[in-house]
Design a protein around this motif. Structure first.
Motif, PDB file in Angstrom:
ATOM      1  N   LEU A  13       0.833  -1.204   0.000  1.00  0.00           N
ATOM      2  CA  LEU A  13       0.000   0.000   0.000  1.00  0.00           C
ATOM      3  C   LEU A  13       0.865   1.251   0.000  1.00  0.00           C
ATOM      4  O   LEU A  13       0.585   2.224  -0.719  1.00  0.00           O
ATOM      5  N   ASP A  14       1.905   1.234   0.796  1.00  0.00           N
ATOM      6  CA  ASP A  14       2.813   2.378   0.880  1.00  0.00           C
ATOM      7  C   ASP A  14       3.424   2.679  -0.488  1.00  0.00           C
ATOM      8  O   ASP A  14       3.497   3.833  -0.929  1.00  0.00           O
ATOM      9  N   ASN A  16       2.183   2.069  -3.308  1.00  0.00           N
ATOM     10  CA  ASN A  16       1.156   2.483  -4.262  1.00  0.00           C
ATOM     11  C   ASN A  16       0.410   3.739  -3.826  1.00  0.00           C
ATOM     12  O   ASN A  16      -0.663   4.046  -4.364  1.00  0.00           O
ATOM     13  N   GLU A  18      -1.135   4.322  -1.057  1.00  0.00           N
ATOM     14  CA  GLU A  18      -2.383   3.998  -0.370  1.00  0.00           C
ATOM     15  C   GLU A  18      -2.190   3.871   1.138  1.00  0.00           C
ATOM     16  O   GLU A  18      -2.951   3.175   1.802  1.00  0.00           O
ATOM     17  N   LEU A  19      -1.173   4.540   1.680  1.00  0.00           N
ATOM     18  CA  LEU A  19      -0.925   4.483   3.123  1.00  0.00           C
ATOM     19  C   LEU A  19      -0.439   5.839   3.612  1.00  0.00           C
ATOM     20  O   LEU A  19       0.375   6.490   2.953  1.00  0.00           O
ATOM     21  N   PRO A  45      -6.261   7.325   2.209  1.00  0.00           N
ATOM     22  CA  PRO A  45      -5.566   6.029   2.259  1.00  0.00           C
ATOM     23  C   PRO A  45      -5.698   5.344   3.617  1.00  0.00           C
ATOM     24  O   PRO A  45      -6.252   5.899   4.574  1.00  0.00           O
ATOM     25  N   SER A  66     -11.506   0.521   1.058  1.00  0.00           N
ATOM     26  CA  SER A  66     -11.808   1.117  -0.251  1.00  0.00           C
ATOM     27  C   SER A  66     -11.864   0.000  -1.277  1.00  0.00           C
ATOM     28  O   SER A  66     -11.256  -1.066  -1.102  1.00  0.00           O
ATOM     29  N   LYS A  68     -10.482   0.094  -4.163  1.00  0.00           N
ATOM     30  CA  LYS A  68      -9.152  -0.042  -4.758  1.00  0.00           C
ATOM     31  C   LYS A  68      -8.270  -0.953  -3.919  1.00  0.00           C
ATOM     32  O   LYS A  68      -7.563  -1.822  -4.450  1.00  0.00           O
ATOM     33  N   ARG A  69      -8.303  -0.789  -2.597  1.00  0.00           N
ATOM     34  CA  ARG A  69      -7.446  -1.608  -1.742  1.00  0.00           C
ATOM     35  C   ARG A  69      -7.919  -3.062  -1.722  1.00  0.00           C
ATOM     36  O   ARG A  69      -7.109  -3.983  -1.580  1.00  0.00           O
ATOM     37  N   LEU A  72      -6.401  -4.429  -4.861  1.00  0.00           N
ATOM     38  CA  LEU A  72      -4.968  -4.638  -4.660  1.00  0.00           C
ATOM     39  C   LEU A  72      -4.720  -5.904  -3.844  1.00  0.00           C
ATOM     40  O   LEU A  72      -3.767  -6.648  -4.095  1.00  0.00           O
TER      41      LEU A  72
END
Length: 588
Positions: A13-14, A16, A18-19, A45, A66, A68-69, A72
């Motif tokens: 996540l980081d 991308n 997302e964190l 995020p 989310s 998106k996550r 992922l």
């Protein structure tokens, strides 16, 4: 990137974007909730709180909050994964070796379902005695009975046949070594405990905290009884789940978890647990539940503690619940080939509203299907089932309302089932684990109701004129008139549904002023979490013919908050103001 653990996913996540890492000191009591809920609602995020007051370990929140996550985590959209799975299963029945070559991707996932043992577990890098005070366990809402572990993955085994179950049951922290174990009805862990209790044995269990997303999603999935969650996680991940034997209990546990709690539940020991702000958006009442005594804790070096907040939607469980039903929903067609799709509404707490699209092959097959679903595993806890025809999208609430307007006739299409098992968290019947259910059949009936509908303004103003206790109104899909009343909900609804002046809407529901009726998400929540079908549903005309109830005319729902209901979840002004003042500092 291969994701075997929560830490792997956080790194992913980081990488991308997302964190967000929050270095400001935060309090696990209430402050973390307010920050996390705001962040989720703003589409921010995932959050990693690196400095939680009084805790040794960092705290991860909103990790899967989310769409998106979720993608992922799974590597593809969950709808696509579900369709691939059902395509494989349909081709594999009857058994046919060619199916493995036709669906190579799904075949690899199925092979990956078999767990494997390892002798190099990261979840046992550190072994210590229990001290839950070191963990950043959150207190989510002001009137919660205390701090709760909100993402526990509880491993139990049937004492008769040794079959494993993995489920998620909230755990109130009583002290550094003991917690509650909130085993609700129709849950696998509770069934195992029941068998152990009958045998008079101490029940040994293990709890994982912080696993990779696949194992977490498998934990919360409403799998058919007997389907192993650990194996399902291997399918979701596309790689085998690494397991290891516990250090103090004869239980296999995830080798890559952040923490493992090992211990026992005594067969006769109960303790008051709760209240707790749950996903119905209200506090569930305090009640007696079993107690978990922790004898050993193992964890990774530099472990991360995970948590989630549940409450008035939308919360993170929206994304978890939607993903699991997108993957598993198509499998219902193996049992019910007439079903085209089904959808449990997160807005209603999932169990309170299920819509099923059915291709009827004979008259009233949809009603048969609904009755059958109410006996299927965790679907048996559903309070309201609505059936629609195969060309109606059950995930589109407005399309469902249109089907009700055109096809629903309560004389033939409504069933209420009183005094049956209900979700433990449902408070509307005033009796834990029991209540009533209802079925509405809105499949095509041949003759559509095409009456001209007055405008929203005309209907609303007329409703106010008929009963001046109506404070506000909203019309959804020309079908559902929602009125806001301060009190006397039943009396107001009864008066409106019997009015000959008020033409148009087939359903009239009364809600309390705390429900934002301009927001459809909140309207669904406000209606479906606050009525008991047997007590709060009414019709223009209702009577008994023999022993059979006969309903005619317009349906009314008294969905107001009632005396004896638990309070809805509201954060304190003190915490709201504190987070307002500190908001910018969290993101530096």
């Amino acid at each position: 990137m291969k994701i075997y653990s929560l830490q792997d996913f956080i790194k992913y996540l980081d990488a991308n974007g997302e964190l967000v890492r929050i270095k400001t000191e935060v309090d696990a009591r209430l402050e973390v909730t307010e920050i996390s809920v705001r962040a989720l609602q703003q589409g921010m995020p995932a959050l990693l709180f690196e400095n939680v007051k009084g805790a040794r370990f960092p705290l991860a929140m909103n990790v899967l909050a989310s769409d998106k996550r979720i993608e992922l985590a799974l590597g593809k959209h969950p709808d696509r994964l579900g369709e691939e799975l059902i395509a494989f299963m349909e081709d594999a029945l009857p058994p046919n070796p060619k199916v493995f070559f036709k669906h190579p991707g799904t075949t690899r996932r199925i092979i990956s379902a078999i767990p494997r043992m390892t002798f190099r577990p990261t979840s046992q890098e550190v072994v210590c005695q229990a001290n839950l005070d070191e963990l950043p366990v959150i207190t989510s809402w002001p009137d919660d009975g205390g701090p709760f572990i909100t993402l526990p993955q509880v491993f139990t085994y049937d004492p008769h046949d040794g079959k494993r179950n993995l489920g998620m049951y909230r755990m109130q922290v009583f002290d550094g070594q003991t917690t509650g174990m909130h085993w609700q009805i129709q849950k696998g862990g509770g069934f195992h405990f029941y068998q152990s209790k009958k045998m008079g044995r101490e029940f040994k269990i293990a709890v994982a905290l912080g696993t990779d997303p696949a194992l977490l999603l498998a934990t919360v999935a409403a799998l058919p009884e007997g389907i192993d969650e650990v194996m399902f996680s291997g399918f979701l991940r596309g790689r085998r789940t690494r397991m290891v034997k516990g250090r103090s209990v004869p239980i296999k546990v995830p080798a890559d978890a952040e923490f493992i709690l090992e211990g026992t539940v005594h067969p006769t020991e109960l303790r008051m647990e709760g209240p707790f702000g749950d996903h119905f958006g209200h506090y569930s009442h305090a009640s007696k539940f079993p107690v978990f005594h922790i004898s050993k804790v193992t964890h990774r070096k530099n472990a991360i503690y995970p948590a989630t907040v549940v409450g008035r939607p939308p919360m993170e469980d929206k994304y978890l619940g939607n993903a699991t039903q997108q993957v598993l929903g198509p499998l219902i067609r193996l049992i019910h080939p007439e079903i085209r799709d089904l959808w449990a509404y997160y807005e209603a707490g999932f169990h309170n509203l299920l819509v099923v699209s059915v291709e009827e092959r004979y008259q009233k097959e949809a009603m048969k299907t609904a009755i059958s679903i109410m006996g299927e595993g965790q679907l048996s806890l559903t309070k309201c089932v609505v059936t629609v025809s195969e060309d109606v999208n059950p995930r589109d609430f407005n399309a469902v309302l249109k089907a009700i307007r055109e096809n629903f006739n309560p004389t033939y299409d409504f069933i209420v089932i009183p005094k049956v098992p209900l979700d433990t968290l449902d408070f509307t019947s005033y009796k834990m684990n029991q209540g009533s259910k209802m079925i509405m059949d809105a499949t095509k009936s041949g003759a559509k109701d095409k009456k001209k509908i007055p405008t929203k303004a005309e209907i609303g103003q007329l409703a106010k004129r008929i009963d001046n206790r109506v404070l506000d109104f909203e019309l959804l899909g020309e079908t559902l008139l929602v009125v806001t009343v301060k009190d006397s909900g039943r009396a107001v609804v009864s008066k409106l549904i019997k009015s000959k002046e008020l033409a148009g809407p087939k359903i009239i529901a009364a809600v309390s002023p705390d429900v934002d009726i301009d927001n459809q998400e909140q309207t669904i929540w406000g209606i479906f979490t606050r009525f008991d079908a047997e007590r709060d549903i009414m019709f223009t005309e209702q009577k008994l013919v023999g022993i059979s109830p006969l309903f005619k005319g317009r349906m009314g729902i008294d969905a107001t908050w009632k005396k004896g209901y638990p309070a809805p979840l509201v954060m304190t002004d003190e915490i709201i103001n504190k987070v307002d003042r500190s908001w910018d500092s969290y993101w530096r």
